[in-house]
Write an enzyme that holds these catalytic residues in place. Structure first.
Site, PDB file in Angstrom:
ATOM      1  N   ASP A   1     -29.121 -44.988  12.548  1.00  0.00           N
ATOM      2  CA  ASP A   1     -28.474 -44.398  13.732  1.00  0.00           C
ATOM      3  C   ASP A   1     -28.507 -42.867  13.704  1.00  0.00           C
ATOM      4  O   ASP A   1     -27.988 -42.224  14.608  1.00  0.00           O
ATOM      5  CB  ASP A   1     -27.038 -44.926  13.935  1.00  0.00           C
ATOM      6  N   ARG A   2     -29.161 -42.274  12.674  1.00  0.00           N
ATOM      7  CA  ARG A   2     -29.297 -40.815  12.630  1.00  0.00           C
ATOM      8  C   ARG A   2     -30.745 -40.448  12.330  1.00  0.00           C
ATOM      9  O   ARG A   2     -31.383 -41.056  11.493  1.00  0.00           O
ATOM     10  CB  ARG A   2     -28.377 -40.218  11.556  1.00  0.00           C
TER      11      ARG A   2
ATOM     12  N   ARG B   1     -14.661 -48.496   5.558  1.00  0.00           N
ATOM     13  CA  ARG B   1     -15.670 -48.477   4.496  1.00  0.00           C
ATOM     14  C   ARG B   1     -15.047 -48.165   3.153  1.00  0.00           C
ATOM     15  O   ARG B   1     -13.965 -47.594   3.065  1.00  0.00           O
ATOM     16  CB  ARG B   1     -16.818 -47.533   4.810  1.00  0.00           C
TER      17      ARG B   1
ATOM     18  N   ASP C   1     -31.761 -42.365   8.608  1.00  0.00           N
ATOM     19  CA  ASP C   1     -30.765 -42.600   7.564  1.00  0.00           C
ATOM     20  C   ASP C   1     -30.732 -44.098   7.221  1.00  0.00           C
ATOM     21  O   ASP C   1     -31.544 -44.879   7.728  1.00  0.00           O
ATOM     22  CB  ASP C   1     -29.387 -42.076   7.998  1.00  0.00           C
TER      23      ASP C   1
ATOM     24  N   SER D   1     -24.203 -47.205   5.878  1.00  0.00           N
ATOM     25  CA  SER D   1     -24.797 -46.020   6.499  1.00  0.00           C
ATOM     26  C   SER D   1     -25.569 -45.201   5.465  1.00  0.00           C
ATOM     27  O   SER D   1     -26.458 -45.709   4.813  1.00  0.00           O
ATOM     28  CB  SER D   1     -23.717 -45.199   7.196  1.00  0.00           C
ATOM     29  N   HIS D   2     -25.181 -43.916   5.296  1.00  0.00           N
ATOM     30  CA  HIS D   2     -25.900 -43.054   4.352  1.00  0.00           C
ATOM     31  C   HIS D   2     -25.088 -42.846   3.072  1.00  0.00           C
ATOM     32  O   HIS D   2     -25.408 -41.984   2.275  1.00  0.00           O
ATOM     33  CB  HIS D   2     -26.192 -41.706   5.011  1.00  0.00           C
TER      34      HIS D   2
ATOM     35  N   LYS E   1     -18.848 -51.202  11.217  1.00  0.00           N
ATOM     36  CA  LYS E   1     -18.774 -50.450  12.470  1.00  0.00           C
ATOM     37  C   LYS E   1     -18.583 -51.472  13.583  1.00  0.00           C
ATOM     38  O   LYS E   1     -19.276 -52.496  13.596  1.00  0.00           O
ATOM     39  CB  LYS E   1     -20.059 -49.653  12.713  1.00  0.00           C
TER      40      LYS E   1
ATOM     41  N   ASP F   1     -28.984 -46.663   7.939  1.00  0.00           N
ATOM     42  CA  ASP F   1     -28.794 -47.740   8.927  1.00  0.00           C
ATOM     43  C   ASP F   1     -29.400 -47.400  10.285  1.00  0.00           C
ATOM     44  O   ASP F   1     -29.125 -48.074  11.280  1.00  0.00           O
ATOM     45  CB  ASP F   1     -27.314 -48.127   9.060  1.00  0.00           C
TER      46      ASP F   1
ATOM     47  N   HIS G   1     -26.987 -37.879  14.938  1.00  0.00           N
ATOM     48  CA  HIS G   1     -26.670 -38.951  15.899  1.00  0.00           C
ATOM     49  C   HIS G   1     -27.091 -38.432  17.278  1.00  0.00           C
ATOM     50  O   HIS G   1     -26.603 -37.393  17.720  1.00  0.00           O
ATOM     51  CB  HIS G   1     -25.156 -39.222  15.955  1.00  0.00           C
TER      52      HIS G   1
END
Length: 462
Positions: free
Chosen positions: A243-244, A16, A239, A104-105, A114, A241, A326
């Site tokens: 995943d959290r 990233r 978040d 992501s965040h 990812k 994307d 997560h």
């Protein structure tokens, strides 16, 4: 033809960077070429590709697909959605790997990749290998490029989230934070019983309402207000994307990641008595005590979604979680971190407890703890400082858990110092039964940092 990645972009769990500065379409092309080459050499032929709602995602996705097909791999595009939708596609479609384009965040100008390789996380040394292959131009070129097809998987994914739903009908507030989980959330709440109020489900790359990171309490202000104004049972946030997960109870109190795992573990252990349940080194001692009390086998492991996923497979653990939100389910699911699925399971766990989420939060031991404290430290020094601290503590006969950095238990509670795998910072955290105990723990952290030439005043921003 070869390619050199910006040195800061090849991270421990993903690739990233800042779009236009440390990450761009040439990188995306190189990732596609390298990943496809490795996959073909391992006997694979097809890859699923998805992307999040960032402004730069579509152009990076196109370059990635070009790289994959040039090196002879077929691509199944699953389109815009949360990261767990791509993980789901990789688990159920006839593919040999998956790549998600997501920031992501991170702030809006970031993006990243990812990866999943033949149903396992692709991280650490795998990512360094991609960098070396790019520098050497060690890529296969196909005489016949790979094919590209599209598969709209969103409805199938959302349907899978509610398969075997065991929750009751609650009144719930939801905040998607303008992230990629929004459209999936809108479909999900239509399938759930009860009453649902959603915030910010339109995907907006600028994140106009608040930053999509539910582990920062300030980002939950709108959700707390929604729960209070409408007298809802609880609230759930995602978040950028998906995943959290973050949550607040009916009183607007945050239910942190380790507390959510404690609640989610109870029905899991009812179905699988004695099972191993994994938390990360940042999680409260209360979590490990609770797992043991429920008859489970608590296991503390290193922070990082790829590391936890790998450890779950090794230990055959039905569920695992991180302080960062997560949550990974292998029981009745695929072992990856999926905040939407965790939300559905949370509703079920609350119902099965016979209590409200507020009552479950009330029953948790009252502990005082710090948020994550971050100290800027030179990349070349961060692991060395942790080694120095470990050396001094062990020379003094202090019992230290070295799973990931240094975690020290004292009669007051515990403190942790570890090097971040993703940034040039040291991360510290402490937890005690009261403020006086917390002050003593913080003094120990300060003392160790000072001995390695670091002042706690030099805290890094998030």
């Amino acid at each position: 033809m070869s390619h050199i990645f910006h040195p800061t972009s090849l991270r421990e769990y993903d690739i990233r960077g800042i779009v236009g500065q440390t990450l761009g379409t040439a990188d995306a092309l190189a990732i596609g070429r390298g990943f496809a080459t490795l996959l073909r050499r391992a006997g694979g032929t097809r890859v699923a590709v998805g992307y999040d709602g960032r402004a730069s995602s579509p152009v990076l996705e196109q370059a990635l697909v070009d790289g994959l097909t040039q090196s002879g791999v077929d691509v199944v595009r699953v389109g815009l959605g949360p990261t767990p939708m791509l993980y789901y596609a990789e688990a159920v479609l006839e593919v040999d790997g998956g790549i998600m384009i997501t920031g992501s965040h991170n702030p809006a100008d970031y993006n990243g990749f990812k990866m999943v390789f033949q149903h396992r996380p692709f991280f650490g040394e795998d990512i360094q290998t991609l960098g070396r292959m790019a520098a050497e131009g060690d890529w296969d070129s196909a005489e016949t490029p790979g094919t590209v097809s599209e598969f709209a998987i969103l409805d199938q994914y959302v349907g899978r989230l509610t398969a075997g739903y065991a929750g009751g009908a609650y009144r719930i507030g939801w905040d998607a934070g303008n992230g990629a989980a929004g459209p999936a959330l809108e479909k999900l709440v239509k399938l759930l019983p009860g009453e649902h109020h959603t915030l910010y489900t339109d995907v907006d790359a600028a994140f106009p309402n608040h930053h999509p990171d539910p582990t920062e309490e300030k980002n939950l202000a709108d959700l707390k207000k929604l729960v209070a104004d409408k007298g809802l049972d609880f609230g759930i946030a995602f978040d950028g994307d998906g995943d959290r997960i973050g949550a607040v109870d009916g009183k607007g109190r945050v239910v942190w990641g380790d507390q959510l795992l404690a609640i989610l573990a109870e029905p899991v252990l009812r179905a699988e008595p004695g099972a191993t349940i994994i938390g990360d080194v940042k999680a409260s001692q209360a979590l490990y005590d609770r797992i043991a009390e429920l008859g489970g086998t608590p296991l503390m492991w290193k922070t990082g979604h790829s590391l936890i996923k790998s450890k779950m497979k090794e230990e055959n653990a039905p569920i695992a979680g991180e302080m960062s939100g997560h949550i990974f389910f292998a029981q009745d699911y695929y072992g990856f971190d999926d905040a939407l699925y965790a939300a559905v399971r949370l509703i079920g766990a609350v119902r099965q407890s016979g209590k409200t989420l507020t009552e479950l939060k009330d029953a948790m031991p009252p502990l005082v703890n710090t948020p994550e404290m971050r100290f800027q430290v030179d990349e070349s020094r961060k692991f060395a400082v942790v080694d120095e601290v470990l050396g001094r503590l062990e020379a003094d006969g202090v019992a230290v858990n070295r799973t990931d950095g240094a975690r020290v238990n004292t009669p007051d509670g515990w403190w942790l110092l570890r090097a971040s795998n993703t940034q040039d910072v040291l991360v510290a955290r402490a937890e005690a039964r009261d403020e006086a105990g917390l002050a003593r723990l913080l003094a120990q952290i300060d003392d160790q940092l000072a001995k390695s030439g670091i002042k706690r005043g030099e805290q890094a921003g998030h």
